[in-house]
Design a protein around this motif. Structure first.
Motif, PDB file in Angstrom:
ATOM      1  N   GLU A 172       0.837  -1.194   0.000  1.00 42.85           N
ATOM      2  CA  GLU A 172       0.000   0.000   0.000  1.00 42.85           C
ATOM      3  C   GLU A 172       0.872   1.245   0.000  1.00 42.85           C
ATOM      4  O   GLU A 172       1.970   1.256   0.568  1.00 42.85           O
ATOM      5  N   THR A 173       0.345   2.287  -0.616  1.00 40.56           N
ATOM      6  CA  THR A 173       1.080   3.546  -0.705  1.00 40.56           C
ATOM      7  C   THR A 173       0.331   4.634   0.051  1.00 40.56           C
ATOM      8  O   THR A 173      -0.882   4.570   0.249  1.00 40.56           O
ATOM      9  N   VAL A 174       1.085   5.617   0.481  1.00 38.69           N
ATOM     10  CA  VAL A 174       0.539   6.807   1.115  1.00 38.69           C
ATOM     11  C   VAL A 174       1.085   8.012   0.365  1.00 38.69           C
ATOM     12  O   VAL A 174       2.294   8.107   0.146  1.00 38.69           O
ATOM     13  N   GLU A 175       0.201   8.906  -0.029  1.00 40.82           N
ATOM     14  CA  GLU A 175       0.609  10.121  -0.730  1.00 40.82           C
ATOM     15  C   GLU A 175       0.331  11.306   0.160  1.00 40.82           C
ATOM     16  O   GLU A 175      -0.756  11.440   0.724  1.00 40.82           O
ATOM     17  N   MET A 176       1.309  12.153   0.305  1.00 39.97           N
ATOM     18  CA  MET A 176       1.180  13.306   1.198  1.00 39.97           C
ATOM     19  C   MET A 176       1.858  14.504   0.563  1.00 39.97           C
ATOM     20  O   MET A 176       2.763  14.367  -0.277  1.00 39.97           O
ATOM     21  N   GLU A 177       1.408  15.667   0.967  1.00 41.05           N
ATOM     22  CA  GLU A 177       1.997  16.916   0.481  1.00 41.05           C
ATOM     23  C   GLU A 177       2.946  17.451   1.545  1.00 41.05           C
ATOM     24  O   GLU A 177       2.595  17.538   2.722  1.00 41.05           O
ATOM     25  N   LEU A 178       4.161  17.775   1.116  1.00 39.62           N
ATOM     26  CA  LEU A 178       5.181  18.264   2.025  1.00 39.62           C
ATOM     27  C   LEU A 178       5.409  19.750   1.793  1.00 39.62           C
ATOM     28  O   LEU A 178       5.580  20.197   0.645  1.00 39.62           O
ATOM     29  N   ALA A 179       5.416  20.500   2.875  1.00 39.24           N
ATOM     30  CA  ALA A 179       5.731  21.919   2.761  1.00 39.24           C
ATOM     31  C   ALA A 179       7.176  22.093   2.331  1.00 39.24           C
ATOM     32  O   ALA A 179       8.045  21.281   2.685  1.00 39.24           O
ATOM     33  N   GLU A 180       7.425  23.126   1.569  1.00 36.84           N
ATOM     34  CA  GLU A 180       8.794  23.359   1.115  1.00 36.84           C
ATOM     35  C   GLU A 180       9.701  23.596   2.320  1.00 36.84           C
ATOM     36  O   GLU A 180       9.361  24.331   3.243  1.00 36.84           O
ATOM     37  N   GLY A 181      10.849  22.950   2.308  1.00 34.67           N
ATOM     38  CA  GLY A 181      11.769  23.051   3.431  1.00 34.67           C
ATOM     39  C   GLY A 181      11.592  21.957   4.469  1.00 34.67           C
ATOM     40  O   GLY A 181      12.317  21.943   5.468  1.00 34.67           O
ATOM     41  N   SER A 182      10.646  21.054   4.242  1.00 34.72           N
ATOM     42  CA  SER A 182      10.496  19.929   5.169  1.00 34.72           C
ATOM     43  C   SER A 182      11.673  18.966   5.007  1.00 34.72           C
ATOM     44  O   SER A 182      12.326  18.911   3.961  1.00 34.72           O
TER      45      SER A 182
END
Length: 925
Positions: A726-736
């Motif tokens: 299974e996969t998880v897709e997430m959005e990362l803030a720039e600079g994380s």
């Protein structure tokens, strides 16, 4: 083992010995033509500076052996001389320095020829003086030897044949004399070796009988002294009846020390059960003038002692010091002060009458010198035991050498040095040590009783000239003893008081690894013959441990070199993330942890961390295979879950033995277990897709310092199969920061998994750190000095492409839109200042859009990305993959992709959930 030499008339040439001797004198190698014992003697002669054609042996008058030895040897020599009366063989007796004391028998012709070469009483016939001969070589080799003709080093001795054997003191093991049979070489017989060996054993047996007789006389004198002092001999014994074996062993040990210590007369010994024993030392003189010591034992605090009948007289064993079964007799007075046998000036300890629960009994009888030998023998056994326990505790060459020095100094030597070639330190096979050139080694360990030393210390290079004892030991493979070696200890504070030196080659599995040197400078006694045996035993044990450490070093470095060659070299060129990584091999050896940063199409980047169970070459090789497979799957632009599915299938096939080694001679050993975490980050959307196969959860550090572990389904480890990933897709803030690691970072035998994760969370809660600083902080806080498992750590800081770096257009499925696509591409490149790429990019875009309109379905989108390269992407709703082919002359189409591949640096296809993307890359001008 009997050494047999074939008998041949004349003995002029034995298996090419004449030529071999000439080649050796000329400096050539003759190992295959000469017996090893003879060749070793030849090498010692050459090291001593002897010349075959010229000898000058010293002479000393009035040489003799002590009466004790002569009483043992004279009957044996008489019988041997009588048995050889009808032969032309002379019997020679020499002292422990190789000086001839007696010569018996032999014909006039033989004796005249022996006199001509100074092989006569009074002359020094040691190997250092006259070269290879029966006396000197038996003394130097410490074993019987048979020599004939050209086997002698000196030309003048080559007409003779001789058989020599050392005669040892059976109590101390020291060589006291050498017995030799000599004749002309034409009359030689191999039976001479058997005769001289049997004669030497007979003398040794008579020496032992003499010691036993002296001990019996001492015991008789002790009993007589008891009777004269008013005591009586007992019919039973109660003194030691309540003692166990361990208590008796302790008493005998202390009694040996008391016999060997003339300045002490009393010793109190604590025993088990709160009991106490007192040992009294008495000097005794036998009827024939024998002097010795009897140690009497008295017990205190012995409950319930009973009498037992003794029907047989006390037995005296032939060991030294003699152990007597306790107790044999008792006295009615505490001390034998009235005995005439005691020395009147000897101070005696006072024990109050009635204090002891038992009367005294003789525990041990012997001579002070023999007691000293027994004490030294026990100390040597203790030293060997400590050496077996302490040497080789690690698989490190330098540490093993240091342990040898720590064990032997100061208990055996005043200082010790271990010298090895650099090749051994690097784990390589040791090379040859030539006898005629200076040798360069490295001082690996140095231990001394002095805190300061001007000798080379550990790590310093050392250089030995060919004549030095160390160089001779290395070239010949034999130990060297030098009784006076002050000239070898230049510039050492104790050099002027140096007594002796022993150098022992460190040999293991047929190879010479280096040399250890033992020096004595402070203690009053130089090294003795039995010290050489002890030094050789210590060196043999250390050599095996050093060779084991050397082999481990070689295998470890091989595995480490393999792993380093398989791990990433440097950082790939990409703009999506800022990368920092660390890899720490385990203390137990190289493992199978790995990491990777793989640039993908569309400015994306893949982040991989994996772990193969186990250590060593197999784990490193397996890691390399998996890393290569991940690279190949990434080139196909597979989705993360699809990639892990294919990797899982590969590992399963390897475990089932479907892979074969070279030439199909051995089935593949498979992969015991492996885990993997795979993530893809897209800087255009700041989206990150992650999936894992039994791997620890990744951590995300936000720009504000908040730390979160991604709640990612674990999935089964690679190779089990049957379950989807299974996969998880997430959005990362720039600079994380995204932190990926292997289990060796958080798991440790001293803490559980949850504790490790919480500690990691605490360390990561600093958003102002760079990825490099984060790596350093994590390793410092999480790992011990020597981790038990290898660790891979990958820290990345995410970047995002600015909106002005990306341009996209939705296109209808109309052929007329191709011209519009060329126009918008040209305009965007002009805005970016990339007019030099306009013509090529317009042509590529028109070809890809035309193919999408003709062969695909669904919406069409054109996207340009200005990153490290100019990326052009055409997406559609079809899953049909374009294929590059060579068009024939009569074909009207089929040349579009060929032109695209020729005009761009890279191109490919990746699949999405709703279609596919065809992409190209061109280098920026």
């Amino acid at each position: 083992m009997r050494e047999v030499v074939p008998v041949s008339v004349g003995w002029d040439d034995i298996d090419g010995l004449v030529a071999a001797h000439e080649r050796f004198v000329a400096g050539a190698r003759v190992e295959t033509d000469v017996r090893s014992s003879v060749l070793d003697s030849w090498k010692r002669c050459r090291s001593a500076g002897l010349e075959p054609g010229r000898l000058s042996n010293p002479y000393a008058a009035d040489l003799d052996l002590d009466d004790r030895f002569r009483r043992a040897a004279d009957p044996v020599l008489g019988e041997l001389n009588a048995s050889l009366a009808d032969t032309s063989v002379t019997v020679v007796l020499c002292d422990a320095q190789g000086r001839m004391v007696q010569r018996h028998g032999g014909t006039r012709k033989l004796l005249r020829r022996l006199d001509d070469v100074q092989f006569a009483p009074g002359f020094d016939v040691s190997e250092q003086a006259v070269g290879t001969n029966g006396v000197g070589t038996a003394l130097a080799g410490r074993k019987p030897v048979f020599l004939v003709g050209r086997e002698h080093f000196a030309d003048c001795l080559q007409p003779f044949a001789c058989a020599g054997a050392p005669v040892r003191n059976p109590l101390s093991g020291h060589i006291e004399a050498v017995l030799d049979l000599t004749c002309l070489r034409g009359e030689a017989d191999p039976a001479m070796l058997r005769l001289v060996r049997e004669a030497a054993r007979s003398i040794e047996s008579r020496l032992l009988d003499q010691a036993t007789e002296r001990e019996r006389a001492l015991l008789t004198a002790y009993r007589r002294a008891v009777r004269m002092a008013g005591g009586r001999e007992t019919d039973g014994h109660e003194g030691g009846a309540g003692l166990g074996r361990s208590d008796l062993a302790v008493l005998r040990e202390k009694a040996e020390e008391l016999i060997a210590s003339p300045q002490r007369n009393l010793e109190e010994v604590p025993l088990s059960g709160g009991r106490m024993a007192t040992l009294l030392r008495h000097l005794v003189t036998g009827a024939a003038g024998e002097t010795g010591v009897v140690v009497e034992a008295r017990l205190f605090g012995v409950p319930g002692v009973t009498r037992m009948s003794l029907t047989e007289p006390p037995a005296v064993t032939e060991a030294a010091p003699t152990a007597i079964r306790p107790p044999i007799l008792r006295t009615s007075v505490p001390l034998l002060t009235k005995a005439a046998a005691l020395a009147p000036s000897e101070p005696q300890p006072q024990v109050a009458a009635g204090d002891a629960d038992t009367d005294g009994w003789p525990l041990l009888v012997g001579e002070p010198g023999v007691g000293r030998l027994a004490l030294l023998a026990r100390r040597r056994l203790e030293l060997l035991h400590d050496a077996g326990v302490r040497i080789g505790s690690t698989l490190d060459v330098a540490c093993t050498a240091e342990e040898l020095g720590e064990v032997t100094v100061p208990r055996f030597a005043d200082f010790a040095a271990v010298d090895l070639p650099d090749a051994v330190l690097a784990g390589e096979e040791p090379g040859p040590f030539p006898a005629d050139t200076p040798l360069r080694l490295r001082r690996v360990a140095f231990a001394a009783v002095h805190g300061q030393s001007r000798l080379p210390g550990a790590g310093d290079p050392v250089r030995y000239m060919p004549s030095s004892p160390q160089a001779r030991s290395l070239s010949t493979g034999q130990s060297v003893v030098e009784p006076a070696a002050s000239n070898r200890l230049a510039r050492h504070p104790a050099a002027e008081r140096a007594h002796s030196l022993i150098t022992v080659p460190l040999r293991a599995r047929g190879a010479t690894l280096g040399v250890v040197s033992f020096h004595r400078s402070e203690r009053p006694a130089p090294f003795e013959e039995d010290d050489l045996s002890l030094a050789q035993e210590l060196a043999a044990r250390a050599a095996i441990c050093i060779d084991n450490a050397r082999r481990y070093t070689r295998e470890h470095q091989t595995a480490l070199a393999l792993q380093r060659s398989l791990l990433p070299r440097g950082r790939p060129e990409q703009s999506a993330v800022e990368v920092a990584y660390r890899y720490l091999p385990a203390q137990a050896g190289v493992g199978g942890d790995w990491f990777d940063v793989i640039p993908l199409s569309g400015a994306r980047v893949a982040l991989v961390v994996g772990d193969v169970v186990g250590h060593g070459l197999h784990a490193a090789a397996t890691m390399g295979r998996l890393r290569t497979a991940v690279h190949n799957f990434c080139s196909l632009d597979l989705s993360p879950d699809d990639l892990l599915t294919r990797l899982d299938d590969l590992v399963g096939r390897l475990d089932r033995g479907e892979g074969w080694a070279v030439e199909n001679t051995h089935q593949d050993s498979g992969i015991i277990g492996a885990t993997c975490l795979f993530a893809v980050y897209d800087p255009t959307s700041r989206r990150c897709t992650l999936t894992r196969a039994g791997h620890p959860m990744p951590a995300v550090v936000g720009p504000d310092g908040a730390v979160a572990f991604v709640d990612l389904p674990a999935g089964p480890p690679l190779g089990l199969g049957g379950l989807p990933f299974e996969t998880v897709e997430m959005e990362l803030a720039e600079g994380s920061q995204l932190v990926l690691y292997t289990d060796g970072l958080i798991e440790h035998r001293t803490r559980d998994l949850d504790t490790g994760l919480e500690r990691l969370r605490t360390v990561l809660a600093h958003a102002d750190r760079s990825p490099e600083d984060t790596c350093e902080a994590v390793l410092d806080a999480m790992l011990p000095t020597q981790p038990s498992d290898d660790v891979a750590l990958l820290v990345v800081r995410t970047h995002a492409l600015a909106p002005e770096q990306v341009a996209h257009w939705d296109l209808p499925g109309d052929p007329a839109v191709v011209s519009h696509a060329r126009a918008v591409v040209g305009g965007q490149l002009a805005a970016w200042g990339l007019d030099a790429l306009a013509v090529t990019t317009e042509l590529v875009a028109s070809e890809l859009v035309t193919n999408a309109i003709r062969h695909a379905t669904g919406p069409i989108r054109l996207r340009l990305i200005r990153d490290r390269a100019l990326i052009c992407e055409i997406s559609d709703g079809s899953s049909t993959s374009p294929r590059l082919r060579r068009a024939r002359n009569e074909d009207e189409g089929g040349r579009g992709l060929f032109l695209v591949s020729q005009l761009t640096d890279r191109w490919g296809t990746r699949y999405t959930s709703d279609g596919k993307v065809i992409w190209t890359e061109q280098r920026l001008p």
